[in-house]
Design an enzyme around this catalytic site. Structure first.
Site, short mmCIF file in Angstrom:
data_model
loop_
_atom_site.label_atom_id
_atom_site.label_comp_id
_atom_site.label_asym_id
_atom_site.label_seq_id
_atom_site.Cartn_x
_atom_site.Cartn_y
_atom_site.Cartn_z
N SER A 46 0.80 -1.23 0.00
CA SER A 46 0.00 0.00 0.00
C SER A 46 0.82 1.27 0.00
CB SER A 46 -0.94 0.02 1.22
OG SER A 46 -0.20 -0.13 2.42
N ASP A 337 -3.91 7.53 8.33
CA ASP A 337 -4.73 6.61 9.12
C ASP A 337 -3.80 5.92 10.13
OD1 ASP A 337 -3.40 4.61 7.67
OD2 ASP A 337 -5.08 4.22 6.33
N HIS A 340 -0.85 4.32 7.50
CA HIS A 340 -0.29 4.95 6.31
C HIS A 340 0.03 6.42 6.49
CE1 HIS A 340 -2.80 1.49 4.99
NE2 HIS A 340 -1.71 1.23 4.30
#
Length: 363
Positions: A46, A337, A340
């Site tokens: 990610s 978040d 991340h």
């Protein structure tokens, strides 16, 4: 000066500073002197995924608000951040293009020219251990390589030969393996010691970059682990297992990340020595991220222990939605978040890469 005028001036000053800060955040990064790098191809998780999971039947997706809030146009793209990722900043710095498109979610609209200047194959939730990706319902590293082979067929053998050998192959993986498959699941720790699991991951990565090399890749930029023990989610999980919440970072997990990174550097050096024409460069993301945690004010951050989305302690992916509040100014937060980074953090890492010259491939 009357109190009303003083108040008005204070408000105007605050507005000016806010606008100035936004202007700095949005300002283009300085480009590196010309290098013969036609494309960037990204593989991993990610931290690089620019939207490939949008078309996968998985909960590990960021194609919904509030993700993408600071992205040009303000719409979610599948990037796990409030805006751009490191991949986007790297292609900008190299003067290739403004953004790195996702291969899977954009396949129908990507031209040969788009493909020839680089795309992202990374899949959020993936790792170097296939079990990590399988558990999350996302693309394994092997399937990402299969996508790359498909791309080569689309651009044709002649064009592929010209592009691939000069392109940068960016890899960032293993964080999910450690977080989700080792620390979080008892089954991971029951099968392997920490050292054994590191060796498994490094061995798999060695095979993957060998496969890239066999397909013509010669310039690899491989990121190590971040300071895993500083991620808000890891601190929350530690608190749930044994209250209270750790003060600072989890030293044992950071030490493990440093151990992995040392092994990774040795492997890359050995790979380069035994692979004619190859440049396998270690990308240190641990140091700049740890420095941000330790000295957030140096980077303009007011918060480096929790994310901007929701409580910042647990929310990510399906838990970070427009149903939960977000902070007013994401650029003041290190994390978007609970896992991340924000766009501001990715930009700072890209600037670190510029300063340390690790994205120069002059040979």
């Amino acid at each position: 000066m009357g109190p009303k005028l003083a108040s008005l001036l204070a408000v105007l000053a605050a507005v000016y500073l806010a606008v100035a800060a936004t202007a700095v955040d949005d300002a283009p990064l300085p480009r590196l002197p010309h290098q013969d790098i036609p494309a960037v191809f990204a593989f991993g998780d990610s931290t690089l995924d620019t939207g490939n999971n949008n078309v996968l039947p998985t909960m590990v997706r960021a194609d919904h608000a509030p993700y993408g809030r600071e992205f040009p146009g303000g719409a979610p793209t599948g990037r796990f951040s409030d805006g751009k990722l490191l991949t986007d900043y790297l292609v900008e710095v190299l003067g290739i293009k403004e953004l790195l498109p996702a291969y899977r979610s954009g396949a129908a609209n990507l031209t040969v020219a788009d493909l020839s200047t680089g795309v992202c194959f990374a899949s959020a939730g993936s790792g170097l251990d296939d079990a990590t990706a399988t558990n999350a319902g996302v693309a394994t590293f092997g399937s990402q390589l299969a996508d790359f082979k498909q791309l080569l067929g689309k651009i044709g053998a002649r064009k592929a030969g010209e592009v691939v050998k000069k392109s940068v192959f960016l890899v960032s993986a293993a964080t999910n393996d450690m977080m989700m498959n080792y620390y979080m699941l008892p089954s991971g720790r029951s099968k392997y010691t920490l050292e054994q699991y590191h060796d498994l991951l490094i061995g798999n990565l060695r095979s993957y970059i060998q496969a890239m090399y066999d397909l013509g890749a010669r310039r690899m930029l491989v990121a190590g682990l971040p300071p895993v023990g500083c991620l808000p989610l890891q601190l929350t999980m530690a608190e749930l297992q044994q209250p209270p919440r750790p003060q600072g970072c989890i030293a044992e997990q950071n030490a493990a990340a440093e151990c992995y990174n040392a092994k990774l550097q040795r492997m890359l050096a050995e790979f380069q020595a035994g692979s004619p024409g190859a440049r396998a460069v270690y990308a240190d993301i641990y140091s700049p991220l740890k420095d941000m945690v330790d000295h957030p004010d140096k980077y303009g951050f007011v918060e480096a222990s929790k994310g901007c989305c929701g409580t910042g302690l647990l929310e990510m992916g399906p838990l970070c939605t427009d149903m939960v509040p977000t902070c007013a100014t994401p650029s003041k937060y290190m994390f978007w978040d609970s896992v991340h980074p924000t766009q501001a953090t990715y930009r700072a890492v890209a600037e670190h890469f510029e300063r340390t010259n690790i994205i120069r491939f002059d040979n």
